[in-house]
Design a protein around this motif. Structure first.
Motif, PDB file in Angstrom:
ATOM      1  N   GLU A 146      68.226  41.376  37.460  1.00  0.00           N
ATOM      2  CA  GLU A 146      68.807  40.153  38.023  1.00  0.00           C
ATOM      3  C   GLU A 146      68.144  38.934  37.388  1.00  0.00           C
ATOM      4  N   ASP A 147      66.953  39.137  36.850  1.00  0.00           N
ATOM      5  CA  ASP A 147      66.179  38.073  36.232  1.00  0.00           C
ATOM      6  C   ASP A 147      66.616  37.928  34.776  1.00  0.00           C
ATOM      7  N   GLN A 148      66.896  36.707  34.357  1.00  0.00           N
ATOM      8  CA  GLN A 148      67.436  36.467  33.010  1.00  0.00           C
ATOM      9  C   GLN A 148      66.474  36.792  31.881  1.00  0.00           C
ATOM     10  N   ARG A 149      65.197  36.981  32.185  1.00  0.00           N
ATOM     11  CA  ARG A 149      64.215  37.304  31.146  1.00  0.00           C
ATOM     12  C   ARG A 149      64.382  38.703  30.581  1.00  0.00           C
ATOM     13  N   PHE A 150      64.994  39.606  31.342  1.00  0.00           N
ATOM     14  CA  PHE A 150      65.014  41.017  30.972  1.00  0.00           C
ATOM     15  C   PHE A 150      66.315  41.414  30.284  1.00  0.00           C
ATOM     16  N   LEU A 151      66.152  42.207  29.229  1.00  0.00           N
ATOM     17  CA  LEU A 151      67.269  42.652  28.406  1.00  0.00           C
ATOM     18  C   LEU A 151      67.157  44.160  28.199  1.00  0.00           C
ATOM     19  N   VAL A 152      68.221  44.878  28.537  1.00  0.00           N
ATOM     20  CA  VAL A 152      68.266  46.320  28.291  1.00  0.00           C
ATOM     21  C   VAL A 152      68.706  46.492  26.849  1.00  0.00           C
ATOM     22  N   CYS A 153      67.769  46.899  25.985  1.00  0.00           N
ATOM     23  CA  CYS A 153      68.083  46.973  24.561  1.00  0.00           C
ATOM     24  C   CYS A 153      68.544  48.359  24.124  1.00  0.00           C
ATOM     25  N   ASN A 154      68.256  49.368  24.948  1.00  0.00           N
ATOM     26  CA  ASN A 154      68.672  50.729  24.638  1.00  0.00           C
ATOM     27  C   ASN A 154      68.511  51.553  25.902  1.00  0.00           C
ATOM     28  N   ARG A 155      68.997  52.755  25.872  1.00  0.00           N
ATOM     29  CA  ARG A 155      68.891  53.609  27.052  1.00  0.00           C
ATOM     30  C   ARG A 155      67.410  53.823  27.407  1.00  0.00           C
ATOM     31  N   GLY A 156      67.069  53.459  28.635  1.00  0.00           N
ATOM     32  CA  GLY A 156      65.704  53.660  29.094  1.00  0.00           C
ATOM     33  C   GLY A 156      64.697  52.652  28.583  1.00  0.00           C
ATOM     34  N   ILE A 157      65.161  51.523  28.034  1.00  0.00           N
ATOM     35  CA  ILE A 157      64.240  50.505  27.503  1.00  0.00           C
ATOM     36  C   ILE A 157      64.727  49.117  27.926  1.00  0.00           C
ATOM     37  N   THR A 158      63.883  48.417  28.649  1.00  0.00           N
ATOM     38  CA  THR A 158      64.171  47.035  29.038  1.00  0.00           C
ATOM     39  C   THR A 158      62.997  46.180  28.599  1.00  0.00           C
ATOM     40  N   VAL A 159      63.281  45.068  27.927  1.00  0.00           N
ATOM     41  CA  VAL A 159      62.223  44.185  27.434  1.00  0.00           C
ATOM     42  C   VAL A 159      62.292  42.830  28.131  1.00  0.00           C
ATOM     43  N   ASN A 160      61.127  42.209  28.277  1.00  0.00           N
ATOM     44  CA  ASN A 160      61.034  40.846  28.761  1.00  0.00           C
ATOM     45  C   ASN A 160      61.110  39.961  27.519  1.00  0.00           C
ATOM     46  N   MET A 161      62.165  39.164  27.419  1.00  0.00           N
ATOM     47  CA  MET A 161      62.391  38.372  26.210  1.00  0.00           C
ATOM     48  C   MET A 161      61.318  37.318  25.966  1.00  0.00           C
ATOM     49  N   ASP A 162      60.500  37.025  26.969  1.00  0.00           N
ATOM     50  CA  ASP A 162      59.390  36.091  26.760  1.00  0.00           C
ATOM     51  C   ASP A 162      58.331  36.679  25.836  1.00  0.00           C
ATOM     52  N   TYR A 163      58.322  38.010  25.687  1.00  0.00           N
ATOM     53  CA  TYR A 163      57.311  38.686  24.869  1.00  0.00           C
ATOM     54  C   TYR A 163      57.887  39.300  23.597  1.00  0.00           C
ATOM     55  N   VAL A 164      59.101  38.909  23.245  1.00  0.00           N
ATOM     56  CA  VAL A 164      59.704  39.398  22.005  1.00  0.00           C
ATOM     57  C   VAL A 164      59.232  38.518  20.853  1.00  0.00           C
ATOM     58  N   LEU A 165      58.696  39.148  19.827  1.00  0.00           N
ATOM     59  CA  LEU A 165      58.259  38.428  18.637  1.00  0.00           C
ATOM     60  C   LEU A 165      59.462  38.096  17.764  1.00  0.00           C
ATOM     61  N   LYS A 166      60.310  39.137  17.544  1.00  0.00           N
ATOM     62  CA  LYS A 166      61.529  38.912  16.757  1.00  0.00           C
ATOM     63  C   LYS A 166      62.535  40.019  17.027  1.00  0.00           C
ATOM     64  N   PHE A 167      63.781  39.684  16.787  1.00  0.00           N
ATOM     65  CA  PHE A 167      64.904  40.612  16.906  1.00  0.00           C
ATOM     66  C   PHE A 167      65.477  40.669  15.495  1.00  0.00           C
ATOM     67  N   GLU A 168      65.199  41.774  14.811  1.00  0.00           N
ATOM     68  CA  GLU A 168      65.555  41.846  13.400  1.00  0.00           C
ATOM     69  C   GLU A 168      66.145  43.206  13.068  1.00  0.00           C
ATOM     70  N   ASN A 169      67.197  43.196  12.257  1.00  0.00           N
ATOM     71  CA  ASN A 169      67.890  44.415  11.862  1.00  0.00           C
ATOM     72  C   ASN A 169      68.304  45.198  13.108  1.00  0.00           C
ATOM     73  N   ASP A 170      67.784  46.366  13.286  1.00  0.00           N
ATOM     74  CA  ASP A 170      68.175  47.212  14.411  1.00  0.00           C
ATOM     75  C   ASP A 170      67.052  47.392  15.419  1.00  0.00           C
ATOM     76  N   CYS A 171      66.076  46.475  15.416  1.00  0.00           N
ATOM     77  CA  CYS A 171      64.906  46.643  16.271  1.00  0.00           C
ATOM     78  C   CYS A 171      64.481  45.338  16.942  1.00  0.00           C
ATOM     79  N   ILE A 172      63.789  45.519  18.070  1.00  0.00           N
ATOM     80  CA  ILE A 172      63.140  44.407  18.756  1.00  0.00           C
ATOM     81  C   ILE A 172      61.635  44.627  18.602  1.00  0.00           C
ATOM     82  N   TYR A 173      60.968  43.608  18.090  1.00  0.00           N
ATOM     83  CA  TYR A 173      59.524  43.657  17.863  1.00  0.00           C
ATOM     84  C   TYR A 173      58.844  42.836  18.949  1.00  0.00           C
ATOM     85  N   MET A 174      57.923  43.489  19.652  1.00  0.00           N
ATOM     86  CA  MET A 174      57.234  42.840  20.754  1.00  0.00           C
ATOM     87  C   MET A 174      55.905  42.228  20.283  1.00  0.00           C
ATOM     88  N   LEU A 175      55.384  41.283  21.063  1.00  0.00           N
ATOM     89  CA  LEU A 175      54.124  40.632  20.716  1.00  0.00           C
ATOM     90  C   LEU A 175      52.950  41.601  20.688  1.00  0.00           C
TER      91      LEU A 175
END
Length: 132
Positions: free
Chosen positions: A72-101
């Protein structure tokens, strides 16, 4: 100066109390984790790993239960099955991957890659505007 400092301190306490929290059980102990401290959530077998700035907590709760709480919180993104990331801690979204801090890398679901990238970009833009 002291009055301003006290007012600022009181305001910070109020804001922290209004921060949503995730309530979980870890080793039969109840814990409350503020959403802002959650880096990402991953499912593993029949439990969930919640990675925060203080380490990773394993809880015997379903991933869908956690999803219902945090997505319900806008910070969270389900990027794949069984994986949810907090976008405040994403370093970059590149190619087919999300890189975290914290150097974790998560694959992005291919069929939703364009939509997920758009959501991430919009979130970053909104965050930049609110910081100004």
């Amino acid at each position: 100066y002291n009055r301003v400092s006290k007012l600022f301190s009181d305001l910070m306490k109020i804001l922290e109390k209004n921060e949503p929290e995730l309530e979980i059980s870890v080793s039969r102990q109840k814990m409350n984790i503020p959403f802002k401290k959650i880096y990402y959530v991953t499912s593993q077998n029949h439990s969930v790993n919640i990675t925060t700035d203080n380490g990773t907590y394993n809880s015997a709760v379903t991933f869908s239960c956690i999803q219902n709480c945090i997505c319900e919180d806008q910070r969270f993104l389900v990027c794949n099955r069984g994986i949810t990331v907090n976008m405040d801690y994403v370093l970059k979204f590149e190619n087919d991957c999300i890189y975290m801090l914290d150097e974790a890398v998560f694959p992005v679901r291919q069929k939703d890659k364009s939509r997920l990238f758009a959501e991430f970009t919009q979130y970053q833009f909104r965050k930049m505007r609110s910081d100004i």
